[in-house]
Design a protein around this motif. Structure first.
Motif, PDB file in Angstrom:
ATOM      1  N   UNK A 143       0.865  -1.180   0.000  1.00 56.79           N
ATOM      2  CA  UNK A 143       0.000   0.000   0.000  1.00 56.79           C
ATOM      3  C   UNK A 143       0.900   1.228   0.000  1.00 56.79           C
ATOM      4  N   UNK A 144       0.568   2.168  -0.856  1.00 53.73           N
ATOM      5  CA  UNK A 144       1.381   3.375  -1.005  1.00 53.73           C
ATOM      6  C   UNK A 144       0.499   4.609  -0.875  1.00 53.73           C
ATOM      7  N   UNK A 145       1.077   5.687  -0.340  1.00 51.30           N
ATOM      8  CA  UNK A 145       0.371   6.956  -0.280  1.00 51.30           C
ATOM      9  C   UNK A 145       1.370   8.096  -0.364  1.00 51.30           C
ATOM     10  N   UNK A 146       0.860   9.341  -0.347  1.00 55.00           N
ATOM     11  CA  UNK A 146       1.673  10.522  -0.636  1.00 55.00           C
ATOM     12  C   UNK A 146       1.346  11.662   0.325  1.00 55.00           C
ATOM     13  N   UNK A 180       8.201  16.554  -4.353  1.00 51.50           N
ATOM     14  CA  UNK A 180       7.975  17.980  -4.190  1.00 51.50           C
ATOM     15  C   UNK A 180       8.634  18.473  -2.915  1.00 51.50           C
ATOM     16  N   UNK A 181       8.157  19.590  -2.436  1.00 51.04           N
ATOM     17  CA  UNK A 181       8.777  20.218  -1.269  1.00 51.04           C
ATOM     18  C   UNK A 181       8.389  19.550   0.048  1.00 51.04           C
ATOM     19  N   UNK A 182       7.126  19.087   0.166  1.00 48.69           N
ATOM     20  CA  UNK A 182       6.645  18.623   1.472  1.00 48.69           C
ATOM     21  C   UNK A 182       5.963  17.265   1.484  1.00 48.69           C
ATOM     22  N   UNK A 183       5.862  16.604   0.346  1.00 51.94           N
ATOM     23  CA  UNK A 183       5.172  15.313   0.314  1.00 51.94           C
ATOM     24  C   UNK A 183       6.164  14.165   0.247  1.00 51.94           C
TER      25      UNK A 183
END
Length: 194
Positions: A143-146, A180-183
């Protein structure tokens, strides 16, 4: 899935009216998205509120939309959208994600929504727990998320569509790489329920 304050149920034809009421209460969510942005059809500036509504309803009727709906009593107050990678092909930071991709996950968690009256009351946590339980029942896998890293920053919960890095880490997800910068890309293996 159940905790002290909330229960979760799968989004399906029986829970669709509850999901529909929650989305309509919030004007279609994020400008009329109806939680369609991450599906292959997407929710663009050219699609209308009603088109997104109809497309989501059709996906639910066909069993091609997954979410853990969170209930406070009889009322749906939030959800966590998840699904196989081909069900949710669109993600934020797609170009950067693809550049560092080694293998696709079995499942993606792409979106959370919480009723304005229930924000900062544990709904997102209940939704994530419910999604992981449903994924286990559906065969488990990677399972993957961002999620977004909000440490040291003031960020309105209104704009955190995929929850926080801290929440995912509480559930055993590990950081894979930054987007990105914060994810972050985070992953976890979920064992199937026999």
């Amino acid at each position: 899935m159940q905790n002290n304050l909330y229960i979760t149920k799968a989004l399906d034809v029986t829970t669709w009216p509850d999901f529909e009421r929650l989305v309509e209460k919030h004007n279609g969510v994020w400008g009329g998205c109806w939680c369609m942005s991450f599906h292959s059809e997407g929710a663009t500036k050219s699609t209308t509120y009603e088109q997104n509504h109809q497309r989501k309803a059709q996906r639910v009727q066909e069993g091609r939309a997954h979410a853990a709906l969170v209930y406070a009593g009889e009322v749906a107050v939030g959800w966590c959208q998840f699904g196989p990678t081909d069900e949710l092909p669109h993600i934020k930071h797609r170009r950067e994600y693809a550049a560092g991709l080694t293998d696709l996950p079995d499942w993606r968690i792409t979106c959370f929504f919480v009723d304005l009256e229930y924000r900062k009351k544990g709904v997102a946590s209940a939704a994530l727990a419910g999604a992981l339980t449903q994924i286990a029942a559906l065969g488990g896998g990677i399972v993957e998320s961002y999620p977004e890293d909000v440490n040291g920053r003031k960020v309105s919960s209104t704009f955190i569509h995929n929850a926080t890095l801290g929440l995912f880490e509480q559930y055993g997800f590990e950081r894979v790489r930054q987007l990105g910068k914060n994810n972050w890309v985070v992953r976890k293996f979920v064992k199937p329920i026999p």
